[in-house]
Every structure is written in structure tokens, then in C-alpha cells.
Design an enzyme around this catalytic site. Structure first.
Site, PDB file in Angstrom:
ATOM      1  CD1 TRP A   6      -3.275  -2.111  -4.504  1.00  0.00           C
ATOM      2  CD2 TRP A   6      -3.108  -3.605  -2.858  1.00  0.00           C
ATOM      3  NE1 TRP A   6      -3.829  -1.539  -3.528  1.00  0.00           N
ATOM      4  CE2 TRP A   6      -3.867  -2.508  -2.432  1.00  0.00           C
ATOM      5  CE3 TRP A   6      -3.093  -4.759  -1.756  1.00  0.00           C
ATOM      6  CZ2 TRP A   6      -4.590  -2.250  -1.081  1.00  0.00           C
ATOM      7  CZ3 TRP A   6      -3.826  -4.534  -0.656  1.00  0.00           C
ATOM      8  CH2 TRP A   6      -4.325  -3.512  -0.467  1.00  0.00           C
ATOM      9  CB  SER A  50       4.056  -2.275  -5.609  1.00  0.00           C
ATOM     10  OG  SER A  50       3.071  -2.085  -6.529  1.00  0.00           O
ATOM     11  CD  GLU A 103       4.313  -7.720  -0.545  1.00  0.00           C
ATOM     12  OE1 GLU A 103       3.324  -7.451  -1.293  1.00  0.00           O
ATOM     13  OE2 GLU A 103       4.213  -7.588   0.758  1.00  0.00           O
ATOM     14  CB  THR A 156      -2.461   6.429   5.392  1.00  0.00           C
ATOM     15  OG1 THR A 156      -2.269   5.178   4.725  1.00  0.00           O
ATOM     16  CG2 THR A 156      -3.831   6.227   6.094  1.00  0.00           C
ATOM     17  CG  HIS A 212       0.122   1.770   3.390  1.00  0.00           C
ATOM     18  ND1 HIS A 212      -0.096   1.351   4.606  1.00  0.00           N
ATOM     19  CD2 HIS A 212       0.547   0.661   2.739  1.00  0.00           C
ATOM     20  CE1 HIS A 212       0.111   0.063   4.754  1.00  0.00           C
ATOM     21  NE2 HIS A 212       0.511  -0.214   3.534  1.00  0.00           N
ATOM     22  CG  PHE A 268      10.710   1.707 -11.294  1.00  0.00           C
ATOM     23  CD1 PHE A 268      10.899   1.095 -10.015  1.00  0.00           C
ATOM     24  CD2 PHE A 268      10.007   2.515 -11.652  1.00  0.00           C
ATOM     25  CE1 PHE A 268      10.215   1.798  -8.902  1.00  0.00           C
ATOM     26  CE2 PHE A 268       9.251   3.190 -10.722  1.00  0.00           C
ATOM     27  CZ  PHE A 268       9.373   2.952  -9.234  1.00  0.00           C
ATOM     28  NE  ARG A 328       1.013   9.074 -15.896  1.00  0.00           N
ATOM     29  CZ  ARG A 328       0.037  10.047 -15.995  1.00  0.00           C
ATOM     30  NH1 ARG A 328      -1.214   9.797 -15.822  1.00  0.00           N
ATOM     31  NH2 ARG A 328       0.294  11.332 -16.051  1.00  0.00           N
TER      32      ARG A 328
HETATM   33  C1  DLZ Z   1      -1.608  -2.247   1.464  1.00  0.00           C
HETATM   34  C2  DLZ Z   1      -1.162  -1.546   0.214  1.00  0.00           C
HETATM   35  C3  DLZ Z   1      -1.793  -0.223  -0.223  1.00  0.00           C
HETATM   36  C4  DLZ Z   1      -2.910   0.599   0.878  1.00  0.00           C
HETATM   37  N1  DLZ Z   1      -1.788   0.099  -1.584  1.00  0.00           N
HETATM   38  C5  DLZ Z   1      -1.206  -0.478  -2.225  1.00  0.00           C
HETATM   39  C6  DLZ Z   1      -1.109  -0.020  -3.498  1.00  0.00           C
HETATM   40  O1  DLZ Z   1      -1.659   0.891  -4.258  1.00  0.00           O
HETATM   41  N2  DLZ Z   1      -0.393  -0.484  -4.747  1.00  0.00           N
HETATM   42  C7  DLZ Z   1       0.459  -1.815  -4.325  1.00  0.00           C
HETATM   43  O2  DLZ Z   1       0.979  -2.409  -5.151  1.00  0.00           O
HETATM   44  N3  DLZ Z   1       0.209  -2.594  -3.104  1.00  0.00           N
HETATM   45  C8  DLZ Z   1      -0.576  -1.849  -2.368  1.00  0.00           C
HETATM   46  N4  DLZ Z   1      -0.576  -2.151  -0.750  1.00  0.00           N
HETATM   47  C9  DLZ Z   1       0.031  -3.658  -0.577  1.00  0.00           C
HETATM   48  C10 DLZ Z   1       1.474  -3.540  -0.348  1.00  0.00           C
HETATM   49  O3  DLZ Z   1       2.129  -3.585  -1.337  1.00  0.00           O
HETATM   50  C11 DLZ Z   1       1.952  -4.873   0.494  1.00  0.00           C
HETATM   51  O4  DLZ Z   1       1.348  -5.915  -0.541  1.00  0.00           O
HETATM   52  C12 DLZ Z   1       1.284  -4.976   1.615  1.00  0.00           C
HETATM   53  O5  DLZ Z   1       1.570  -3.909   2.514  1.00  0.00           O
HETATM   54  C13 DLZ Z   1       1.890  -6.350   2.341  1.00  0.00           C
HETATM   55  O6  DLZ Z   1       3.180  -6.471   2.572  1.00  0.00           O
END
Ligand code: DLZ
Length: 161
Positions: A31, A65, A67, A95, A97, A122, A136
């Protein structure tokens, strides 16, 4: 945390333990890949600069992240590294999240540090926007991947003291 007074890539190379005998695990999130790829590049450059052989670096990717703790555990079990570096980037959205992902990954990595006999580093950016993340990940505040690698070398030396 990076501020205008702190560059994440600033450190004294003389004070960093040699990495030539170390095995390093890395788990990196897909992500925000533009950012996490830059963190990975910084970490690899720094590890190699301090003598870690390429064949001793084991990298696995995870979708997001959230996971990372599970991925880090798999890397630790598969490769028996001296240290695992966790790299990810969580960017604030509209949101809550962001809060849950940050909380989950922080808690997960903390637990791994306490449960395993190796350190888990970390290297997760948690920023308000993409620009702060770019700053960064090789931008004006340096690269948190470099910082994570330096921390990994120091913690591996402490663990193997
Ligand atoms: C769903 C999601 C969102 C909205 N934003 C990020 C993010 O900014 N950085 C990131 O590493 N992962 C994001 N995810 C995905 C979640 O980490 C995760 O992969 C999903 O919720 C599935 O478990």
C-alpha cells in the site's frame, strides 16, 4: 519523528556496528508503493553500506501495513534472521481507518518484540498526507528506510552481544 531539525538519514557511520555476519529480514507493505519502495531502497542501500551481504537479506511483501506483523512473523520463522525491519506507510484519509491501521501495526510489532528473541524495527511512516510521506522517503527529511536499517544494525548487535 522527523522535524525540520532532524533528518532521518543523518547519522555517524563510524558508530554503526558491522553487518557482515548478520541475516536481515525485511517485510514491506504494497500500500502506498511509491513510498514503501523508496523506504526499501534506502534500507537496502544502508544495510549494504555497512557490510550486510545481499544474500543474507530476505524480503517479503504484504498487501498493507495492517498485515505487517503477520508478515514479519513469517519472515522471522522462515529465515531465522538476527532482526526484522518492518516498512510501511499509512496516510491519513477521511475516515478513522488510519487510526485503526496505525494502532494494529504498532501493537502487532510491539508484541513481536516481546514474544520473539529478535528485534522487529518500526519503519512505518504515519503521515497526514502524501507530501509528508515523500519528505520522509528520500525527500527533505531524509529516508526513514535508512533510519530503520541503522536501528536494525544497532539492535542486532545488542541482541548478539
Ligand atoms: C485500507 C487501507 C487504507 C485506507 N489505507 C492504508 C494506508 O494508508 N497504508 C497502508 O499500509 N494500508 C492501508 N490500507 C490497507 C490495510 O493496511 C489492510 O491491508 C487492509 O485493511 C486489509 O486488511
Amino acid at each position: 519523528m522527523a522535524t525540520s531539525l532532524k533528518n532521518l538519514s543523518d547519522y555517524d557511520p563510524a558508530g554503526i556496528p558491522d553487518g557482515s555476519m548478520l541475516r536481515i529480514g525485511i517485510v514491506v507493505s504494497e500500500w502506498n508503493e511509491e513510498i514503501t519502495a523508496a523506504l526499501l531502497e534506502g534500507a537496502l542501500k544502508t544495510l549494504k553500506k555497512h557490510g550486510v551481504p545481499e544474500e543474507n537479506i530476505h524480503i517479503r511483501s504484504v498487501p498493507g501495513s495492517f498485515e505487517i506483523p503477520f508478515g514479519a512473523r513469517i519472515v522471522a520463522d522462515l529465515y531465522s534472521p538476527d532482526v526484522v525491519i518492518c516498512l510501511g506507510c499509512v496516510i491519513q484519509g477521511e475516515t478513522r481507518h488510519f487510526d485503526y491501521i496505525c494502532q494494529g501495526v504498532t501493537h502487532g510489532i510491539t508484541e513481536l518484540n516481546l514474544d520473539y528473541n529478535i528485534p522487529f524495527i518500526f519503519g512505518i511512516l504515519t503521515t497526514n498526507n502524501l507530501e509528508q510521506a515523500k519528505d520522509r522517503a528520500g525527500g527533505k527529511h531524509g529516508n526513514k528506510g535508512d533510519e530503520a536499517a541503522v536501528t536494525a544494525l544497532k539492535m542486532a548487535a545488542l541482541r548478539n552481544r
